[in-house]
Design a protein around this motif. Structure first.
Motif, mmCIF file in Angstrom:
data_model
loop_
_atom_site.group_PDB
_atom_site.id
_atom_site.type_symbol
_atom_site.label_atom_id
_atom_site.label_comp_id
_atom_site.label_asym_id
_atom_site.label_seq_id
_atom_site.Cartn_x
_atom_site.Cartn_y
_atom_site.Cartn_z
ATOM 1 N N VAL B 116 0.848 -1.193 0.000
ATOM 2 C CA VAL B 116 0.000 0.000 0.000
ATOM 3 C C VAL B 116 0.887 1.248 0.000
ATOM 4 C CG1 VAL B 116 -1.782 1.305 1.215
ATOM 5 C CG2 VAL B 116 -1.895 -1.185 1.167
ATOM 6 N N TYR B 146 -0.546 -4.733 -8.746
ATOM 7 C CA TYR B 146 -0.815 -6.172 -8.669
ATOM 8 C C TYR B 146 -0.411 -6.725 -7.310
ATOM 9 C CZ TYR B 146 -0.780 -11.102 -9.088
ATOM 10 O OH TYR B 146 -1.028 -12.420 -8.818
ATOM 11 N N VAL B 148 -0.456 -5.387 -4.404
ATOM 12 C CA VAL B 148 -1.403 -5.084 -3.332
ATOM 13 C C VAL B 148 -2.699 -5.877 -3.539
ATOM 14 C CG1 VAL B 148 -2.660 -3.089 -4.255
ATOM 15 C CG2 VAL B 148 -2.095 -3.171 -1.837
ATOM 16 N N ARG B 149 -3.001 -6.210 -4.761
ATOM 17 C CA ARG B 149 -4.167 -7.069 -5.006
ATOM 18 C C ARG B 149 -3.912 -8.444 -4.385
ATOM 19 N NH1 ARG B 149 -6.786 -8.071 -11.017
ATOM 20 N NH2 ARG B 149 -7.987 -9.927 -10.511
ATOM 21 N N HIS B 150 -2.679 -8.916 -4.542
ATOM 22 C CA HIS B 150 -2.309 -10.215 -3.989
ATOM 23 C C HIS B 150 -2.302 -10.190 -2.459
ATOM 24 C CE1 HIS B 150 0.902 -12.935 -2.447
ATOM 25 N NE2 HIS B 150 0.300 -13.812 -3.223
ATOM 26 N N ASP B 153 -5.798 -9.360 -0.850
ATOM 27 C CA ASP B 153 -6.692 -10.507 -0.913
ATOM 28 C C ASP B 153 -6.362 -11.506 0.198
ATOM 29 O OD1 ASP B 153 -8.784 -11.932 -2.337
ATOM 30 O OD2 ASP B 153 -7.238 -13.348 -2.950
ATOM 31 N N TRP B 154 -5.060 -11.710 0.405
ATOM 32 C CA TRP B 154 -4.655 -12.638 1.471
ATOM 33 C C TRP B 154 -4.992 -12.094 2.860
ATOM 34 C CZ3 TRP B 154 -4.143 -17.477 1.854
ATOM 35 C CH2 TRP B 154 -3.597 -18.255 0.827
ATOM 36 N N LEU B 156 -7.594 -10.405 3.637
ATOM 37 C CA LEU B 156 -9.003 -10.723 3.851
ATOM 38 C C LEU B 156 -9.180 -12.206 4.163
ATOM 39 C CD1 LEU B 156 -10.723 -8.691 0.972
ATOM 40 C CD2 LEU B 156 -10.472 -8.041 3.358
#
Lengths: 113, 265
Positions: B116, B146, B148-150, B153-154, B156
């Motif tokens: 982030v 990408y 931060v998407r990874h 998601d983890w 969460l």
């Protein structure tokens, strides 16, 4: 960042968890290499849900480029033909030559036919 | 009696841009090396590949930043010389990235906090008055989005997962939180770079960062640790004051290059 974990997401996650493979069900990955090209089966992988399956597919099958689109499908959602029936199922009748479109010329420059 | 009036020579002004580029490059080099330690140890093959892939992204970003740093310094050092031949006190990374990996929850929590930070910082740096830095930031930003998407998601999945995954990732957050003020602490280098419109106002970034982090932490049913009182003037990794862990990391990272000086492969 991913979206909020809604109740619908939770239900989807529970449905996924019922798939073969438990917490890490199997997904089939399809990659598309260019506009208009078909999505072709690239392989399979494990992931906890669809979003993670997409991310894993990106890392496993698309990290070296050449992919513009990815599909992931739970392997359990695929209905496959039975190998035992391959005879009656697939034998095309080789005696019916008119079934094979090979009597005309394909213009140069037509690809992907 | 009057003391002899000796005017001390002004300390040699540090090259602020060189310092900034080392800070940016070293964060990514050290974190990339830490992540590479997961190679072969990931929880599943797919995640193993994902972590190695992110490690390679970070090392690639470090390569570009340290190459530019070497050019700015003008002493003939390239990215390899900076990566492999500097001592721990010369590294300018924040301390968070040099901490050992811990468990998977700790690794993910650190990635998330850093990713982030990386997104908000790189996004701002795309507007840098330094064209080459802006270009590197634009390239790295795509990767960071990408990443931060990874890691988001983890967060969460782990936070809102099982009792054990929740407990572990919460513990990781609690341990890491005190290292986060360092990401936004400012010193003379930051002020000089901001004045020159080369780097952004870290205070503004801090607010953006915290809002994004808080959003995911809340949705992951985790608890943000209580605010750490910021200690202005505290010296940390940006000034070369590191934890004991960096030396060990560098010993492993640098040994091949130092044992075979000038080797090509």
């Amino acid at each position: 960042m991913t979206g909020t974990m809604t109740n619908a997401d939770r239900e989807a996650a529970e449905q996924v968890r019922d798939l073969p493979g438990g917490d890490w069900p199997l997904w089939e990955v399809f990659t598309q290499s260019g506009q208009g090209a078909p999505h072709e089966h690239a392989g399979s992988l494990h992931a906890a849900d669809a979003e993670q399956a997409l991310q894993n597919a990106r890392d496993v099958y698309a990290r070296r480029g050449g992919v513009i689109s990815l599909w992931v499908v739970p392997s359990g959602a695929i209905t496959a033909s039975s190998p035992g029936e391959s005879g009656p199922f697939f034998d095309p009748g080789a005696d019916k030559a008119y079934r094979h479109p090979q009597f005309y010329k394909v213009p140069r420059g037509v690809r992907g036919l | 009696m009057t003391a002899p009036s000796v005017v001390p020579a002004p300390p040699e002004a540090p090259n602020a841009l060189f310092e900034l580029l080392q800070r940016l490059g070293d964060d990514r080099l050290v974190l990339g090396h830490r992540l590479s330690e997961w190679c072969g140890h990931g929880p599943i093959l797919e995640e193993d590949i994902a972590l190695a892939n992110i490690a390679l992204d970070l090392i690639g970003e470090a390569t570009m930043l340290l190459r530019l740093a070497g050019q700015v310094e003008g002493q003939g050092r390239d990215e390899d010389a900076l990566a492999y031949l500097r001592e721990a006190v010369d590294f300018r990374n924040c301390r968070m990235v040099e901490l050992p990996n811990g468990d998977f929850g700790f690794t993910i929590a650190r990635q998330f906090l850093f990713d982030v930070y990386s997104v908000v910082l790189l996004d701002a740096l795309t507007h840098s008055a330094h064209e080459e830095l802006a270009a590197i930031a634009a390239k790295a930003l795509k990767e960071a989005r990408y990443h931060v998407r990874h890691s988001g998601d983890w967060m969460l999945k782990l936070g809102d997962g099982t009792e054990e995954s929740h407990r572990r990732v919460q513990r990781a957050l609690d341990e890491l939180w005190r290292f986060t003020p360092e990401l936004f602490a400012t010193d003379d280098i930051d002020h000089a770079m901001r004045q020159a419109n080369i780097a952004p106002d870290l205070g503004v970034l801090h607010e953006q960062w915290e809002a994004l982090v808080r959003d995911v932490i809340d949705r992951a049913t985790l608890t943000l640790p209580h605010d750490v009182p910021s200690a202005p003037g505290v010296r940390g990794g940006r000034q070369g004051f590191h934890t004991e862990h960096l030396g060990h990391l560098l010993a492993e990272m640098q040994i091949v290059a130092r044992s075979h000086p000038g080797a090509k492969w």
